[in-house]
Design an enzyme around this catalytic site. Structure first.
Site, PDB file in Angstrom:
ATOM      1  N   GLY A 250      64.467   4.911  81.317  1.00  0.00           N
ATOM      2  CA  GLY A 250      64.264   4.502  79.804  1.00  0.00           C
ATOM      3  C   GLY A 250      63.272   5.805  79.308  1.00  0.00           C
ATOM      4  N   ASP A 251      63.142   6.730  79.991  1.00  0.00           N
ATOM      5  CA  ASP A 251      62.323   7.804  79.203  1.00  0.00           C
ATOM      6  C   ASP A 251      62.692   9.247  80.011  1.00  0.00           C
ATOM      7  OD1 ASP A 251      60.401   9.451  78.051  1.00  0.00           O
ATOM      8  OD2 ASP A 251      59.059   7.817  78.056  1.00  0.00           O
ATOM      9  N   ASP A 252      61.975  10.421  79.989  1.00  0.00           N
ATOM     10  CA  ASP A 252      62.641  11.572  80.437  1.00  0.00           C
ATOM     11  C   ASP A 252      62.738  11.451  81.991  1.00  0.00           C
ATOM     12  OD1 ASP A 252      61.690  12.760  77.925  1.00  0.00           O
ATOM     13  OD2 ASP A 252      59.704  13.071  78.746  1.00  0.00           O
ATOM     14  N   SER A 283      69.220   9.537  79.621  1.00  0.00           N
ATOM     15  CA  SER A 283      68.305   8.863  79.053  1.00  0.00           C
ATOM     16  C   SER A 283      68.612   8.609  77.656  1.00  0.00           C
ATOM     17  CB  SER A 283      67.094   9.724  79.118  1.00  0.00           C
ATOM     18  OG  SER A 283      66.091   9.107  78.344  1.00  0.00           O
ATOM     19  N   SER A 286      65.256   9.600  75.543  1.00  0.00           N
ATOM     20  CA  SER A 286      64.500  10.719  75.759  1.00  0.00           C
ATOM     21  C   SER A 286      65.263  11.891  76.483  1.00  0.00           C
ATOM     22  CB  SER A 286      63.315  10.195  76.806  1.00  0.00           C
ATOM     23  OG  SER A 286      62.504   9.285  76.101  1.00  0.00           O
TER      24      SER A 286
END
Length: 466
Positions: A250-252, A283, A286
């Site tokens: 859910g992010d980098d 992602s 991100s």
């Protein structure tokens, strides 16, 4: 057959990083050496009363195993084997000269009760918890001031069961910053390999103030809407290699960091000599590889090659802000495939997010010598959104051999950047249109060999070191 690695073998694997790999095109290689040496002493977690039913809390068993195995640290180290089963536990602390090895059907489960994750002091380079003032919850698997640590398995699983933490974050009911799945601090000689990591409460693998770190052949997965579940975040660490990994979070997917504003400037521990090779993943919100935004201790000598990102927000991103100070320099990206990505390249000079009101807004970062080459992209919304800082231009941005199938009529948007380009389609923005020449070999980091090669011979030649 399980494989185990001693500190000497880790040092041999990573020796090429310390030999200035940036001097020759593609001179870095992270490949493991041949079969590792088995630790002279080995125990199984069940010998300490652990029960793998997914219900019984086994924190004490892991703690007792570490206490027992510590007596073998000066005798060549020891192995703790986790057999098939579902092993529920709270946070536990590793020791030096240890191999933590998981059976292919072993699952270490993080407790879903916050009190099983003790609160510890904030990192000195951050000055507070990353999400909230004060302390932070300790990671599920934690170590500090260690040497020669191996976490491996035959694709066994470590599952943080992070959904409860994501709910607390989304509901605003957290009391402290969420924990990582693995955090090692001030540790030298780390191998994390051949494992699957699921559902971290926060960043997944976080080596901070570490050196000689190898993350190899791991899978990291969390829901695409899970908050801040970064994959691998080297932080104020040097001689780090991340290769052959699949990451969907859910992010980098990978984010290189080095401290936050005045605390990172004061701590002054940069991240340097970072190799990233053969990474694939997605992602939704991100980036594939990000630098920053916490980069106040400085980030340099980053070599990333063989990346494939799809269904993602951004391919490559640099994040910084007035108040960060520090530097990002000598960064090289090559051989990148992007599919269904909103922005291929993004630089953000006004990222914001400060730890407190005491940061110095006049502490401006230095961003220079960034080379990005050999990119292919299909169904890309924007080729580049490159935003520097007024009065603090990002210098020597070099783009080469980039072909992107862009769906918008304004593929590039640039401000406060300066640099050069060659063979970029669609044509890049005005501040980067000066053609790369051999005279730019210093400004365009690591491109001197490329400039002497005929068109089409752009793929790095990896020099193996044994």
């Amino acid at each position: 057959m399980r494989r185990f690695y001693t500190l000497m073998e880790v040092l041999l694997v990573l020796a090429s990083i310390g030999e200035a790999p940036w001097a020759v095109m593609g001179s870095s290689h992270c490949k493991q050496t041949s079969s590792g040496k088995v630790r002279p002493h080995s125990v199984t977690i069940t010998e300490f009363g652990a029960i793998g039913d997914g219900i019984t809390l086994n924190t004490k068993a892991f703690q007792n195993a570490m206490f027992y195995l510590n007596s073998f640290a000066d005798k060549g180290g020891a192995q703790l084997f986790v057999p098939a089963g579902r092993w529920l536990t709270g946070s536990f602390i590793l020791i030096s000269h240890l191999t933590l090895s998981l059976h292919k059907d072993a699952v270490i489960l993080g407790s879903m009760h916050s009190y099983d994750w003790p609160v510890v002091d904030p990192l000195p380079s951050y000055g507070r918890g990353r999400e909230l003032p004060g302390g932070r919850h300790r990671s599920l698997i934690y170590g500090c001031n260690l040497t020669d640590v191996v976490i491996t398995g035959d694709n066994g699983t470590i599952d943080g069961q992070g959904s409860v933490w994501w709910n607390w974050f989304n509901n605003g009911t957290l009391n402290y910053t969420r924990p990582h799945l693995i955090e090692l601090m001030n540790t030298t000689g780390v191998v994390i390999s051949n494992l699957t990591f699921l559902n971290s409460p926060f960043w997944t693998i976080h080596p901070v103030y570490c050196s000689q770190v190898l993350v190899q052949n791991v899978t990291i997965i969390a829901p695409l809407d899970s908050p801040n579940t970064d994959g691998v975040d080297p932080d104020s660490s040097n001689d780090v290699c991340i290769e052959d990994c699949y990451i969907s979070t859910g992010d980098d997917l990978i984010s290189i960091k080095s401290g936050w504003d005045e605390y990172g400037i004061s701590f002054a521990r940069p991240s340097s000599n970072i190799i990233i090779k053969n990474i694939a993943g997605e992602s939704l919100s991100s980036s594939g590889v990000a630098i920053g935004s916490e980069m106040s201790g400085g980030i340099s000598e980053v070599y990333a090659v063989g990346l494939h990102f799809f269904n993602s927000n951004t391919g490559i991103r640099i994040k910084t802000s007035p108040g960060r100070g520090g530097f990002v320099r000598n960064i090289y990206f090559s051989d990148i495939t992007l599919t269904n990505v909103k922005r291929a390249i993004r630089f953000t000079g006004q990222y914001g997010e400060h730890p407190d009101e005491f940061y110095d807004p006049n502490a401006l970062p230095i961003i220079e010598n960034i080379t990005i080459k050999d990119i292919r992209g299909e169904n890309i919304r924007t080729a580049g959104l490159l935003e520097g800082i007024e009065g603090d231009n990002f210098f020597n941005i070099c783009l080469s051999n980039i072909t992107l199938n862009v769906t918008t009529t304004t593929p590039w948007n640039c401000s406060y950047v300066q640099g050069f380009s060659d063979m970029v389609s669609p044509e890049t923005c005005e501040p980067l249109r000066e053609k790369i020449t051999p005279g730019h070999s210093t400004a365009c980091y690591h491109l001197s060999n490329h400039l002497r090669c005929p068109s089409g011979r752009n793929k790095p030649t990896w020099l193996l070191r044994r």
